[in-house]
Design a protein around this motif. Sequence first.
Motif, PDB file in Angstrom:
ATOM      1  N   ASP A   1      62.006  33.379  38.473  1.00  0.00           N
ATOM      2  CA  ASP A   1      63.104  34.254  38.833  1.00  0.00           C
ATOM      3  C   ASP A   1      63.866  33.671  40.023  1.00  0.00           C
ATOM      4  O   ASP A   1      63.277  33.448  41.085  1.00  0.00           O
ATOM      5  CB  ASP A   1      62.542  35.631  39.181  1.00  0.00           C
ATOM      6  CG  ASP A   1      63.620  36.667  39.411  1.00  0.00           C
ATOM      7  OD1 ASP A   1      64.747  36.484  38.924  1.00  0.00           O
ATOM      8  OD2 ASP A   1      63.320  37.669  40.086  1.00  0.00           O
TER       9      ASP A   1
ATOM     10  N   ARG B   1      58.048  34.310  42.713  1.00  0.00           N
ATOM     11  CA  ARG B   1      59.142  34.008  41.794  1.00  0.00           C
ATOM     12  C   ARG B   1      58.645  33.634  40.388  1.00  0.00           C
ATOM     13  O   ARG B   1      59.429  33.557  39.461  1.00  0.00           O
ATOM     14  CB  ARG B   1      59.973  32.836  42.316  1.00  0.00           C
ATOM     15  CG  ARG B   1      60.707  33.139  43.592  1.00  0.00           C
ATOM     16  CD  ARG B   1      61.631  31.966  43.931  1.00  0.00           C
ATOM     17  NE  ARG B   1      62.442  32.251  45.087  1.00  0.00           N
ATOM     18  CZ  ARG B   1      63.575  32.956  45.074  1.00  0.00           C
ATOM     19  NH1 ARG B   1      64.025  33.458  43.951  1.00  0.00           N
ATOM     20  NH2 ARG B   1      64.260  33.157  46.181  1.00  0.00           N
TER      21      ARG B   1
ATOM     22  N   GLN C   1      69.658  27.534  42.634  1.00  0.00           N
ATOM     23  CA  GLN C   1      68.349  27.780  43.251  1.00  0.00           C
ATOM     24  C   GLN C   1      67.223  27.275  42.358  1.00  0.00           C
ATOM     25  O   GLN C   1      66.253  26.698  42.841  1.00  0.00           O
ATOM     26  CB  GLN C   1      68.149  29.262  43.546  1.00  0.00           C
ATOM     27  CG  GLN C   1      68.928  29.768  44.717  1.00  0.00           C
ATOM     28  CD  GLN C   1      68.636  31.234  45.005  1.00  0.00           C
ATOM     29  OE1 GLN C   1      67.860  31.889  44.304  1.00  0.00           O
ATOM     30  NE2 GLN C   1      69.276  31.763  46.030  1.00  0.00           N
TER      31      GLN C   1
ATOM     32  N   ALA D   1      68.111  33.664  41.869  1.00  0.00           N
ATOM     33  CA  ALA D   1      69.418  34.321  41.879  1.00  0.00           C
ATOM     34  C   ALA D   1      70.435  33.564  41.025  1.00  0.00           C
ATOM     35  O   ALA D   1      71.343  34.175  40.462  1.00  0.00           O
ATOM     36  CB  ALA D   1      69.933  34.455  43.308  1.00  0.00           C
ATOM     37  N   ASN D   2      70.262  32.232  40.938  1.00  0.00           N
ATOM     38  CA  ASN D   2      71.247  31.442  40.207  1.00  0.00           C
ATOM     39  C   ASN D   2      70.657  30.090  39.809  1.00  0.00           C
ATOM     40  O   ASN D   2      69.556  29.722  40.242  1.00  0.00           O
ATOM     41  CB  ASN D   2      72.528  31.266  41.030  1.00  0.00           C
ATOM     42  CG  ASN D   2      72.260  30.655  42.382  1.00  0.00           C
ATOM     43  OD1 ASN D   2      71.633  29.604  42.501  1.00  0.00           O
ATOM     44  ND2 ASN D   2      72.737  31.320  43.431  1.00  0.00           N
TER      45      ASN D   2
END
Length: 94
Positions: A57, A34, A63, A59-60
């Motif tokens: 990185d 990530r 997270q 998803a939202n």
Amino acid sequence: MLFAIICTDKPDAAAIRAQVRPDHIAYLNEHAARIYCAGPTLDDGGETMNGSVLMMDFANLDQARAFADNDPYFKAGLFDSVTVRPWKKVFPAD
């Protein structure tokens, strides 16, 4: 989506940083896929670590915040502040 995680150490917290660093690095290794880039911030002399910046990185935002909240540095009380914000890479163009 990329997120900037910007952490500022508490004053005089170098001992906490040194003690918890192996756990922090292990945590980063668990989430290496990530990580876009990461590293410590330094004092004006460029010698003493005084915070952390990670571009990661997720998803939202939830997270990204959960990741920051579970960082061993955060759990050990190293940070004076932690900011998590969506980030957009503009330059250089891919």
